[in-house]
Design an enzyme around this catalytic site. Structure first.
Site, PDB file in Angstrom:
ATOM      1  N   ASP A 266     -53.190  53.326  -1.287  1.00  0.00           N
ATOM      2  CA  ASP A 266     -52.348  52.162  -1.509  1.00  0.00           C
ATOM      3  C   ASP A 266     -51.008  52.461  -0.836  1.00  0.00           C
ATOM      4  O   ASP A 266     -50.673  53.614  -0.561  1.00  0.00           O
ATOM      5  CB  ASP A 266     -52.188  51.843  -2.996  1.00  0.00           C
ATOM      6  CG  ASP A 266     -51.752  50.393  -3.205  1.00  0.00           C
ATOM      7  OD1 ASP A 266     -51.270  49.775  -2.230  1.00  0.00           O
ATOM      8  OD2 ASP A 266     -51.887  49.876  -4.328  1.00  0.00           O
TER       9      ASP A 266
HETATM   10  C1  BGC Z   1     -50.702  46.701  -3.452  1.00  0.00           C
HETATM   11  C2  BGC Z   1     -52.026  46.563  -2.744  1.00  0.00           C
HETATM   12  C3  BGC Z   1     -51.826  45.882  -1.426  1.00  0.00           C
HETATM   13  C4  BGC Z   1     -50.840  46.688  -0.608  1.00  0.00           C
HETATM   14  C5  BGC Z   1     -50.542  46.105   0.759  1.00  0.00           C
HETATM   15  C6  BGC Z   1     -49.663  47.341  -2.570  1.00  0.00           C
HETATM   16  O1  BGC Z   1     -48.405  47.287  -3.140  1.00  0.00           O
HETATM   17  O2  BGC Z   1     -50.863  47.433  -4.636  1.00  0.00           O
HETATM   18  O3  BGC Z   1     -52.922  45.843  -3.543  1.00  0.00           O
HETATM   19  O4  BGC Z   1     -53.045  45.729  -0.771  1.00  0.00           O
HETATM   20  O5  BGC Z   1     -49.617  46.749  -1.314  1.00  0.00           O
HETATM   21  O6  BGC Z   1     -49.849  44.919   0.653  1.00  0.00           O
END
Ligand code: BGC
Length: 734
Positions: A266
Site C-alpha cells: 500500500d
Molecule cells: C489506499 C489504497 C489505495 C492507495 C493508492 C492508499 O492510501 O489505502 O487503497 O489503493 O492509497 O491510492
C-alpha cells in the site's frame, strides 16, 4: 501458367521471410511462446540494476519496466468502483486532465447486497474495459476486508461481514476485470478493518479467526479467481507490518496458496528494507519519505525506496541472495506480460452499456429495510403511485451531492452522475419541489462546526424544509452519510453510529409535519436510526454511482422490485456489535495494540450465538412481493426447497443456506452462511432451489492440528430468507 508460378514464388518467398522474422524475434517478445518462457528469457537478458528497478515505483502510480528491452512499465489506478482520474507524478494532486472521466459503479457494499455473481462479473468486466481503454494495467481493488465494526470509514469499499459472501462475489469480479488483460490488485491483505491508527495499529488475532473470517475472500481471489496482484495492508499483524509480513505473505500467500502474482505495498506502507527484501514484497509503491535517512516529501526520489538503492547495495554485498531479486523480477515480468504486453482487446469507454450495468447492480443492491402503511391506509407506503400525488417534496443534501467524489482513494470523476433530485425532476417535472434541509459542515470528522451563523443557517434550512413538507403530499428524504472525512471515507473512522449535520432533529420535525416519508439512506455502513417506529419506509441506498437517481426513482416508483439483502448486521446499538462490546483493547486499540476479542464471532455469528438480536439482521431485505418457502428436504448431501412468489409483482429472492454444527469440541457459531442462490419469480411461479453440501461447508479451523477439521456428527441446515428469518431446517448426519 506463368502467372501461377509467379504467385507461387511470391507466396514461398513471403513464407520464408515470415519464418525468418519469427525466428529473429526474441522469445520474450514472441506472443506465441508461453509466458514462463518469455519471463525466463527476459530475465536472462537483464542486468542486476534493471531487475531492482522493477521492484519499486517510479511515480505515484507507475512502476518500472525494462526500457532497454522495450518492456513497458505498469500503470496502476484506483480502484474498485471505477477508474480514478489522472494523478500527479509525485503527489496526490489531480493532474487536471479533462479526458479522465469514467463510469462510477455502485460501491462494493452495494454489489455485496445484490448477492448476485453474474452482476459481480459484469461489474469487473465493465471496470476492466474502462481501465484497459485508459491504459491502466493494474486496478487497485477490489477490497475484501471484513466488516468488523460499523465505525470503519472504509466499509463501503468492502463486501460485508461474511467470508463466504465476500469470497463468492470477489471471484467473478476479478475474472471480469482480468478478462480485459488488466490485473485486479485485491486489497488490503490483511486484517485491515479500521482506519483509526491504520498505519501503526498492531492486530492480534487468533489463528482460527484469521483462517475462518479474515482470509477466505483473499484465498478465493488467489486460488479460484487466479488474481494477478495483491496489496498489503497498512497495519501490523502480530508485530510485523502487513506489507512485509513473513507469516501472511511468505508462509500463507506464496507458500500455502501458491500465489504466482505480485505483492504490491500500500502507498507508504513499507517501513523496513530487510523485511521488504525477505518477506515477500515485490513492488514497493507510494513510499514518499525515508525517516531513517532523513528524506521527506519533496526531496524524495523513487530510487531511495527500501526496495531501491538499499536493496541493490544488499544484493551487491551479499546481504541478500540473488534468488530474492530474481523471484521478485520474475513475478513483475509475469504481471507485465499478463497485462501491459497482453494484446487481447483494448477495452472501451462504452458509457451507455456500462450505465446499464450500474443500473442492474444498483437495482438489485438497494435494500428495503422498512415499508409500513401510514395512518389508516392498509397498504405500505412503497411503491409510490406517483399519479396519486400532486406535490412531491425531496429533502436532503444527498439528493443533489455528487457522491462519487470524495472518500479519498476511491474518488472518481464520473462522466455523469444523475442525482436523485434530477431523476425525479426529469420524470415528474413540476410535481417535484426541493429543500436542502441540512447543511454539510466540511470540518474534519464531518461534525458541524460551532458558530452562530452555522446554527442559524441550520435552523433556517430545517424550517424551510418543514414548511414545504406541510404542503407536500409525500416527502422523499435523501440523507445518511456522505464521503467526507469522518463519514464514509478513507483515513478516519466514524465517531458514532448516528447521523450527523442535525439530521435527527430534522427527521423528527419532518415527521411531525408530514408522516408520509420515504427515507432514502445513502451510506456504506449500519446506522443508528432515529424515529424508527414512526418512519414508514426506509431504503438503504449505499452509493449508487453514475445512475444513482434513476435507480432510486425506479425502486421508489415500483418500476423495480427491491431485492437487495444486507451484507452486514445492523446492531440496535453500537455496543451490541461483537468487536465494539469489548472496549478499547478490541477497538480501536490501546497504545497501538489491538486484540480481536470477539474472535470468530463477527457480525451475525456474534448476534446469533450470543443471543443479542440485531435491529436488521445479515441477509435481510424486504420486497414488494412475498415468497413462500416449501418444506426443505434432503437426499444424500443435496438439499431442495421450493419457493413460490405469492405476491402480485415479479420479484427476486435470495435463498440462503446456513450450517450449524449440533455438537462440536470447540465453540462454533450457531450458524454460518455456506450457500445462497438468487432467483427471479413471476407472481404465482414456483422454483426449486438445490444446494449440495460439501465437506468444506462443515469444517472449522482446528488450531491444535493447524488445519481444517470435519467432526462427524449431526449438523442442522437452515434455509432462510435472512440469517434470522429461517423458513425450514433439515438434519444432516456425517
Ligand atoms: C489506499 C489504497 C489505495 C492507495 C493508492 C492508499 O492510501 O489505502 O487503497 O489503493 O492509497 O491510492
Amino acid at each position: 501458367m506463368k502467372q501461377i508460378f509467379t504467385t507461387l514464388a511470391i507466396m514461398l518467398m513471403s513464407m520464408a521471410l515470415h519464418a525468418q522474422n519469427t525466428s529473429s524475434v526474441p522469445v520474450y517478445l514472441d506472443e506465441k511462446q508461453p509466458i514462463e518462457a518469455r519471463v525466463n528469457d527476459a530475465l536472462s537478458r537483464m542486468t542486476l540494476e534493471e531487475k531492482v528497478k522493477l521492484c519499486h515505483a517510479q511515480g505515484k502510480f507507475y512502476s518500472n519496466g525494462v526500457p532497454r528491452l522495450g518492456i513497458p512499465g505498469l500503470w496502476s489506478s484506483d480502484g474498485p468502483h471505477g477508474v480514478r482520474f489522472e494523478m500527479n507524478w509525485a503527489d496526490w494532486g489531480h493532474s487536471g486532465w479533462e479526458i479522465d472521466s469514467c463510469t462510477a459503479f455502485p460501491t462494493l457494499t452495494c454489489l455485496a447486497a445484490t448477492w448476485n455473481e453474474e452482476l459481480a462479473y459484469a461489474y469487473g468486466k465493465g471496470v476492466g474495459e474502462e481501465a484497459r481503454y485508459r491504459n491502466k494495467n493494474v486496478m487497485l481493488g477490489p477490497g475484501v476486508n471484513i466488516y468488523r465494526t460499523p465505525l470503519n470509514g472504509r466499509n463501503f469499499e468492502y463486501m460485508g461481514e461474511d467470508p463466504y459472501l465476500a469470497a463468492t462475489l470477489v471471484v467473478p469480479y476479478i475474472k471480469g476485470v482480468q478478462s480485459n488483460g488488466v490485473a485486479s490488485c485485491v486489497k488490503h491483505y490483511c486484517v485491515n478493518n479500521q482506519e483509526t491508527n491504520r498505519m501503526g495499529v498492531n492486530v492480534e488475532v487468533s489463528e482460527r479467526a484469521l483462517r475462518e473470517i479474515y482470509l477466505p475472500a483473499f484465498r478465493a481471489a488467489v486460488q479460484e479467481a487466479g488474481v494477478w496482484a495483491l496489496m498489503g495492508a497498512y497495519n501490523k499483524i502480530r508485530g510485523q507490518h502487513a506489507c512485509h509480513n513473513e507469516y501472511t505473505l511468505q508462509k500463507i500467500l506464496k507458500g500455502e496458496w501458491g500465489f504466482d502474482g505480485v505483492v504490491m505495498s500500500d502507498w507508504d506502507g513499507t517501513h523496513n528494507a530487510k523485511e521488504a527484501a525477505f518477506n515477500g514484497l515485490d513492488i514497493e509503491m507510494g513510499t514518499s519519505s525515508r525517516p531513517d535517512k532523513g528524506i521527506f516529501g519533496r526531496n524524495f526520489r523513487f530510487d531511495e525506496s527500501y526496495l531501491g538503492n538499499d536493496f541493490l547495495k544488499g544484493l551487491r554485498d551479499g546481504t541478500y541472495p540473488m534468488e530474492l531479486v530474481n523471484d521478485k523480477a520474475r513475478r513483475v515480468l509475469r504481471l507485465i506480460f499478463r497485462t501491459a504486453m497482453n494484446r487481447q482487446g483494448f477495452g472501451k469507454m462504452d458509457f451507455a452499456a456500462h450505465s446499464e450495468v450500474v443500473k442492474a447492480i444498483g437495482s438489485e443492491g438497494v435494500v428495503l429495510l422498512q415499508n409500513n402503511p401510514v395512518a389508516k391506509s392498509k397498504t405500505p407506503l412503497l411503491p409510490m403511485d406517483v399519479s396519486q400525488y400532486q406535490k412531491i417534496l425531496i429533502v436532503g443534501d444527498n439528493a443533489t451531492r455528487v457522491l462519487s467524489h470524495g472518500g479519498q482513494s476511491s474518488e472518481l470523476n464520473p462522466q455523469h452522475e444523475t442525482s436523485v433530485l434530477k431523476a425525479f425532476q426529469d420524470r415528474y417535472g413540476d410535481k417535484i419541489i426541493y429543500a436542502q434541509g441540512y447543511a454539510v459542515a466540511q470540518a474534519w470528522g464531518g461534525q458541524p462546526q460551532g458558530g452562530s451563523n452555522q446554527s442559524d443557517n441550520a435552523t433556517q434550512l430545517r424550517e424551510e424544509a418543514v414548511e414545504k413538507a406541510k404542503q407536500a403530499d409525500i416527502v422523499i428524504y435523501v440523507g445518511g452519510l456522505n464521503k467526507e472525512s469522518g463519514q464514509d471515507c478513507e483515513g478516519s473512522d466514524r465517531r458514532s453510529m448516528g447521523l450527523s449535520f442535525g439530521q435527527n432533529e430534522l427527521i423528527t420535525a419532518l415527521l411531525n409535519a408530514n408522516p408520509r416519508i420515504v427515507f432514502v439512506m445513502m451510506s456504506g455502513n449500519a446506522m443508528e436510526l432515529p424515529e424508527l417506529k414512526r418512519m414508514p419506509a426506509i431504503l438503504h441506498a449505499w452509493y449508487l454511482g453514475s445512475d444513482a437517481g434513476d435507480i432510486v426513482a425506479d425502486i421508489v416508483s415500483g418500476k423495480v422490485c427491491p431485492s437487495g439483502k444486507l451484507p452486514f448486521s445492523y446492531p440496535v446499538k453500537l455496543e451490541d456489535n461483537g468487536a465494539m462490546s469489548f472496549g478499547a483493547e478490541s477497538y480501536p486499540g490501546v497504545n497501538g495494540q489491538q486484540t480481536y476479542k470477539e474472535d470468530i464471532l463477527v457480525g451475525y455469528r456474534w448476534h446469533d450465538t450470543k443471543g443479542i438480536p440485531a435491529l436488521f439482521p445479515f441477509g435481510y431485505g424486504l420486497s414488494y412481493t412475498t415468497f413462500k418457502y416449501g418444506k426443505p428436504s434432503i437426499s444424500g448431501r443435496t438439499v431442495s426447497v421450493a419457493v413460490t412468489n405469492t405476491g402480485k409483482v415479479e420479484g427476486k429472492e435470495v435463498v440462503q443456506l446456513y450450517v450449524g454444527d449440533d455438537q462440536a469440541s470447540v465453540l462454533r457459531p450457531t450458524k454460518e452462511l455456506k450457500h445462497f442462490k438468487k432467483i427471479s419469480l413471476k407472481p404465482g411461479e414456483t422454483k426449486t432451489v438445490e444446494f449440495t453440501i460439501k465437506d468444506d461447508d462443515l469444517k472449522f479451523y482446528d488450531e491444535a492440528s493447524r488445519g481444517w477439521k470435519l467432526e462427524p456428527g449431526s449438523f442442522t441446515l437452515y434455509i432462510g430468507s435472512s440469517s434470522t428469518d429461517i423458513r425450514g431446517k433439515v438434519k444432516l448426519n456425517v
